[in-house]
Structures are given as C-alpha cells and as structure tokens.
Design an enzyme around this catalytic site. Structure first.
Site, PDB file in Angstrom:
ATOM      1  N   GLU A 106      22.438  37.552 -15.564  1.00  0.00           N
ATOM      2  CA  GLU A 106      23.325  38.568 -16.145  1.00  0.00           C
ATOM      3  C   GLU A 106      23.821  38.030 -17.495  1.00  0.00           C
ATOM      4  O   GLU A 106      24.437  36.968 -17.554  1.00  0.00           O
ATOM      5  CB  GLU A 106      24.523  38.850 -15.229  1.00  0.00           C
ATOM      6  CG  GLU A 106      25.432  39.926 -15.826  1.00  0.00           C
ATOM      7  CD  GLU A 106      26.666  40.229 -14.968  1.00  0.00           C
ATOM      8  OE1 GLU A 106      27.421  39.301 -14.644  1.00  0.00           O
ATOM      9  OE2 GLU A 106      26.879  41.420 -14.655  1.00  0.00           O
ATOM     10  N   GLU A 128      33.726  43.194  -6.119  1.00  0.00           N
ATOM     11  CA  GLU A 128      32.591  43.856  -6.780  1.00  0.00           C
ATOM     12  C   GLU A 128      32.236  42.969  -7.963  1.00  0.00           C
ATOM     13  O   GLU A 128      33.091  42.693  -8.814  1.00  0.00           O
ATOM     14  CB  GLU A 128      32.961  45.270  -7.222  1.00  0.00           C
ATOM     15  CG  GLU A 128      33.536  46.151  -6.091  1.00  0.00           C
ATOM     16  CD  GLU A 128      32.647  46.274  -4.866  1.00  0.00           C
ATOM     17  OE1 GLU A 128      31.419  46.166  -4.989  1.00  0.00           O
ATOM     18  OE2 GLU A 128      33.198  46.456  -3.747  1.00  0.00           O
ATOM     19  N   GLY A 146      34.752  41.174 -10.918  1.00  0.00           N
ATOM     20  CA  GLY A 146      34.458  40.207 -11.976  1.00  0.00           C
ATOM     21  C   GLY A 146      33.137  39.542 -11.677  1.00  0.00           C
ATOM     22  O   GLY A 146      32.285  40.127 -10.992  1.00  0.00           O
ATOM     23  N   SER A 147      32.976  38.321 -12.141  1.00  0.00           N
ATOM     24  CA  SER A 147      31.659  37.712 -12.025  1.00  0.00           C
ATOM     25  C   SER A 147      31.436  37.084 -10.643  1.00  0.00           C
ATOM     26  O   SER A 147      32.373  36.756  -9.925  1.00  0.00           O
ATOM     27  CB  SER A 147      31.454  36.689 -13.140  1.00  0.00           C
ATOM     28  OG  SER A 147      32.526  35.796 -13.150  1.00  0.00           O
ATOM     29  N   THR A 148      30.174  36.940 -10.318  1.00  0.00           N
ATOM     30  CA  THR A 148      29.761  36.496  -8.985  1.00  0.00           C
ATOM     31  C   THR A 148      30.267  35.090  -8.672  1.00  0.00           C
ATOM     32  O   THR A 148      30.775  34.833  -7.580  1.00  0.00           O
ATOM     33  CB  THR A 148      28.215  36.575  -8.906  1.00  0.00           C
ATOM     34  OG1 THR A 148      27.869  37.950  -9.115  1.00  0.00           O
ATOM     35  CG2 THR A 148      27.672  36.107  -7.579  1.00  0.00           C
ATOM     36  N   CYS A 171      29.080  46.459 -15.802  1.00  0.00           N
ATOM     37  CA  CYS A 171      28.370  45.789 -14.719  1.00  0.00           C
ATOM     38  C   CYS A 171      27.087  46.544 -14.397  1.00  0.00           C
ATOM     39  O   CYS A 171      26.135  45.987 -13.899  1.00  0.00           O
ATOM     40  CB  CYS A 171      29.265  45.712 -13.500  1.00  0.00           C
ATOM     41  SG  CYS A 171      30.069  47.268 -13.196  1.00  0.00           S
ATOM     42  N   SER A 207      41.519  41.422 -11.919  1.00  0.00           N
ATOM     43  CA  SER A 207      40.690  42.431 -12.591  1.00  0.00           C
ATOM     44  C   SER A 207      39.928  41.860 -13.780  1.00  0.00           C
ATOM     45  O   SER A 207      40.334  40.866 -14.382  1.00  0.00           O
ATOM     46  CB  SER A 207      41.577  43.605 -13.021  1.00  0.00           C
ATOM     47  OG  SER A 207      42.685  43.141 -13.750  1.00  0.00           O
TER      48      SER A 207
END
Ligand code: NAD
Length: 542
Positions: free
Chosen positions: A424, A292, A264-266, A326, A186
């Site tokens: 981002e 996500e 979290g991040s891509t 986000c 998470s």
C-alpha cells in the site's frame, strides 16, 4: 416516554455541485478566506472543558506547509487519565438515557452540517487535509450526515429486535452499552471517519476517548464544536490529540478499556491487537476490537471490457484525493489486446490533471498529507525509476518546496509481484500489469494472491459469464466489489464499507453490523406465573 418512536427515514444527503455562480460556492469561498486569515488555538476537550497543556504542534496546510492554520495542544498521560475518568463519570447517565434522546443529538449534528455548518467543516477539511471542494463535500458534509441519519435508523432496528415469548412469560432483549469506555483512533484521510469512530459507539450509549490524527486536527476540532452545539453532554466524547504511542499506552493499561474503534494502517492495528492480547487479564470485560485498515485495491480488466470506462475508472479511482483513500485503485491488470489503444489516452489524460492549491477550484489534485507520506511515496517512485522490473510511464514529479506535491503517476510493472503491485503506497500512484489475454484465469489468481489486503476491487467485462466467474473467483479478495465501476466512492446505506484479511475486521462502519459491536445484550425473562412446587410431573408414580 410513552411511545415507540420511529426515526426519520434516511435518504442520502444530496451532493452540492459548487459550480460557478452557485450559492454554496460563494459561501465556501468566503469561509476558506476566513479560515486562512486566522490562526486558531486547538485545546483538548475533556469532560466538556477546554484543556491547554502548552505543548503544541503547528497545524499546517499540506499544499502550503509554511501556512499555519492552528496551534494544537497535545495531551500527556495526565490528560489521558483525566479523559478516561470524565468518560467513566458520565457513563451511567448517558448509557441509561433513552435511545431516542441519544440519536436525536446525532440527527441534530446531521442537520447542522446539512445547513449552517456545512461550509465551515468543508473548508477546514480542504485547508487542513488538502481536499478539493468536491472531495471535502462528499466526506465532511455528506458522509457524516449519512452516517448519523442512517445510524439512527439502524439503532432503531437493533433495539426493535426482540425475542419470542412462551405463554406466561415475557422475554425481552436489552442492548446495553459496553461496560467501560471506547478508544476511538482515527486516520487523517476522512473527516467523516473522525466523526463516526467516537460517534457510532456514542449513539449506542457508549462514552469514548478520541485520539484524532495529527493530519486532521482542524476539521476534527470543529467536529467537537458541532457535537457540543447539538447538545452532546460533556464527557461523552473526549478529544485528546497527542503522541499516539503515549496516549495509547495509558488507554490500554486501563481496566475500564472496553472497546477499540480504529481506522488506519494495518501495522498499527496489529500492534493494538497485540497489546490488548497481552493486557487481557487487566480488563474488566473482553474489549471489542474493530479496525478498518489498509488496502491494495485492484482493477481487473477482461478483454471484453469497455476501454473508455476502464480509463476513467483508473484516473478517478487512483488519483482522486491524491490516492489517499483506503479504497483507491493502486494496481490494475490490463489485457495485452487493449493496452495499445488504452496507453496513449490514459497517459494524456493523467498528464492533463491539474494539481495545486485547494483554493483554486480548477485543481483536480492537491497535496499529500505531510512530509512523511511525501518521502515514502517518492521513495517508491524513485525505486521504480531505477528498477529493471518497472517503468514510470507518466508522472513521477515530486516537489515539496511549497506543498507536498506528487504528480499522478503510472508505473508499468514487468513482474506482477513487483513491490508497487503489492505494497500500500497511499499516494497518487497506480501500477499496471499487462497480461496475455489467454491468461485471464491466471490473472484472477494473481489478483487474489498478490497482496495481504482484501479491501476493494473492481472487474471490468462485458461478457456475463466472465462477470459471474470473476465474482466467484474473487470472493474473498475484496469486501467491496465493483462490477464495471471504480473501486472508490462507497456510499453509506448503499455499499456498506470494509474489507477482510489484512484490511480489517470488516464490521462495515455506517451499517447495522458496526453498531452491533457497541452493544452487549442482556436477556431478560419475566415469569408471570412462577412455579410454586419443585417436582416435575414425570416424577409422579404410574
Ligand atoms: P495511521 O495508521 O498512520 O494512523 C491512524 C491513527 O493511528 C492516527 O490517529 C495515528 O495517530 C494513530 N497511530 C499511528 N501510529 C500509532 C502507534 N504506533 N500507536 C498508536 N497510534 C498510532 O494511518 P493514516 O495515515 O492516518 O491513514 C491511512 C491508513 O488508514 C491507510 O493504511 C488506509 O488504508 C487506512 N484507512 C482505512 C480505511 C478503511 O475503511 N479500511 C479508511 C481510511 C483509512
């Protein structure tokens, strides 16, 4: 057991106002004071037991980083292996328990949070993640309550989805849990995501190893207390904060790894996917992969739009929770004809936003999460100040002496592909591009193609033909699309949340679609009149 139960009809949890004089404000204040006056010890929780490794990190307030709220123990490979064992040990019992017993645990979590535990989790979210009272309320109280109440209802619908049967047979669908454990990883920015990543699979009968973010340890630990208080059996959710790379390596080398539930991040998600791909022959089943991830969320303004609505959407959409959502608006496209009238009020309003400690309820903004985030955001601002392609028109002040404070910042880009229109940043920074009115069509193409993400986006327009056209043109640009509203603030049950492209697998946490990822159905056919001879009629002579 002899009944077909229906879950309570879900409705969204009402949001408390925390207005002066309200009882919730008084309760929250006293809880904030209590939590500020102590330093707690946060153990790992494995198989329901507290485990202390002695290898601890300090959990501090982002807005006052000298203040330690807790010492948190970190898991090493041994503890992660132990957590996997404990999860697998209870898998059979938990996955075979009736679904109504399982969802009842989470309905109870919701009721505890709606009542006696609300202030505690909100206060921990405020202090540990630097959220103001309202932002904590919509996250740690309301969204978790909604996740679990709607989740129970959606679980019922899934289990009720049954096949047809021909005469003489009875077909049934059984929605089994995945065979193995789910790894829940998470982010720091929503306590609710911490609750849902292990919680949603658990509702559907799965067990999990949960690696929380270092930036949300206080609230996430209190979530474990809540799960326990609501009667979740030991071992169903195992709490293992630790070095992310080290924990992940042990998990993904295990043959019983059955699913990843990540937010979290891509880049981190892509690295997980690669590891899973490389290890694919290790696993007993093909792991479910749900992630996500990042966003570069847009506001596209047509000349027919309402100026005041646009201004408010930019301020709220970009700066609430310091832009660390986000879904936060981080690029906007403004028509030249509106810019003259919008510019000064937008600058004035942004400059007027108060920033500071969460315990001063008059602050609209608080601090960004940690030093790493602060440095990254500051670098983008410093570069914009030095660039010929951009101008910082308000904000840009950074001060990390007491807390990680960055004032709400608006950049105007001369180049629509300037780096802050594409990357981002995850801070209180929005970049605007002022386009010639006659280039609306070209601007829609820019909106669609500028970034790798497709999470949220908003259009503002009055003309209905424009709204229809833009909605079609931006069909794949956002998984959550807003018309004349800011692109943040999705509500469970109302706007299921998630994006595609670089923003994730779009499985819409909080919806039925997400819950479906945590089951593997078994089709059962029972024949009441089985054939007793092999020949079919067509085999007979004429
Ligand atoms: P992050 O990617 O830094 O961390 C998320 C989790 O991954 C944390 O638990 C972290 O410890 C772990 N992690 C980090 N690096 C890792 C590695 N190399 N190996 C294994 N685990 C690792 O993200 P964050 O800063 O906590 O959260 C912000 C990001 O999350 C933003 O990109 C934001 O857009 C995204 N986010 C997306 C959604 C959504 O619904 N799409 C919701 C919230 C946040």
């Amino acid at each position: 057991m002899n009944g077909i139960p229906s879950t309570p009809s879900p409705v969204n949890e009402p949001i408390f106002s925390y207005a002066p004089g309200s009882p919730e404000r008084a309760e929250l204040r006293s809880e904030l004071t209590r939590q500020t006056e102590q330093v707690i010890d946060i153990p790992l929780i494995i198989g329901g037991q507290e485990v202390r490794t002695g290898n601890t990190i300090d959990v501090v307030m982002p807005h006052n980083h000298g203040h330690v709220l807790a010492k948190a123990h970190m898991a090493g490979p041994k503890e992660v292996r132990h957590a996997i064992e404990e999860a697998n040990k209870v898998h059979r019992e938990w996955s075979m328990m009736s679904w109504e017993d399982r969802v009842a645990v989470f309905l109870k979590v919701a009721d505890l949070l709606a009542g006696p535990r609300r202030a505690k989790l909100n206060a921990a979210t405020m202090l540990g993640q630097s959220k103001n009272a309202y932002q904590a309320e919509i996250d740690a109280a309301c969204e978790i309550i909604d996740f679990f109440r709607f989740g129970a209802h959606f679980a019922e619908i899934i289990y009720g989805e049954q096949p047809i049967s021909d005469p003489g047979i009875w077909n049934r669908a059984e929605y089994r849990a995945l065979e193995g454990f789910v790894y829940a990883v998470s982010p720091f920015n929503f306590t609710a995501i911490g609750a849902n990543l292990p919680g949603a699979p658990a509702m559907m009968g799965n067990v999990s190893v949960w690696k929380p973010s270092h930036g949300a340890l206080l609230s996430n630990y209190y979530l474990m207390e809540l799960f326990d208080e609501a009667g979740l059996p030991p071992g169903v959710i195992n709490f293992v904060p630790g070095d992310p790379v080290e924990v992940t390596k042990v998990v993904m080398d295990d043959q019983t790894f059955a699913g990843l539930h990540f937010t979290g991040s891509t880049d981190v998600f892509r690295s997980f996917w690669k590891t899973i791909g490389n290890n694919i022959s290790t696993y007993r089943s093909y792991p479910r992969i749900v992630g996500e991830t990042g966003g570069k969320d847009f506001i596209a303004v047509h000349p027919s739009a309402d100026l005041a609505a646009v201004k408010t959407a930019i301020v709220r959409g970009a700066f609430e929770y310091q832009g660390q959502k986000c879904s936060a608006a981080s690029r906007a496209y403004i028509p030249e004809s509106m810019w003259d009238a919008l510019k000064d009020p937008l600058i004035a309003e942004t400059a007027s936003l108060k920033m500071g400690d969460v315990q001063d309820f008059s602050n609209f903004l608080n601090a960004v999460i940690d030093r790493k985030a602060y440095d990254k955001i500051k670098r983008y601002i410093d570069d914009a100040e030095a660039s010929a392609d951009a101008e910082v028109i308000v904000g840009g002040h950074c001060d990390a002496s007491t807390g990680y404070f960055i004032s709400p910042t608006i950049i105007v880009a001369r180049d629509p592909n300037y780096v802050t229109m594409c990357d981002e940043i995850f801070g209180p920074v929005i970049t605007l591009y002022i386009y010639p009115d006659e280039e609306w069509e070209k601007t829609l193409e820019l909106v669609d193609s500028t970034s790798q993400y497709a999470l949220t986006g908003a259009i503002f327009a009055k003309d209905r033909r424009v709204i229809r056209h833009a909605t079609n043109a931006l069909c794949h640009s956002a998984g959550n699309f807003y018309i004349n509203d800011k692109p943040t603030g999705a509500v469970v049950g109302q706007q299921p949340f998630g994006g595609s492209r670089g923003s994730g697998t779009n499985d819409k946490p909080g919806s039925m679609f997400n819950l479906l990822r945590w089951v593997s159905s078994r089709s059962i056919k029972e024949n009441f009149v089985p054939a007793t001879e092999y020949p079919y009629p067509f085999l007979s002579d004429d």
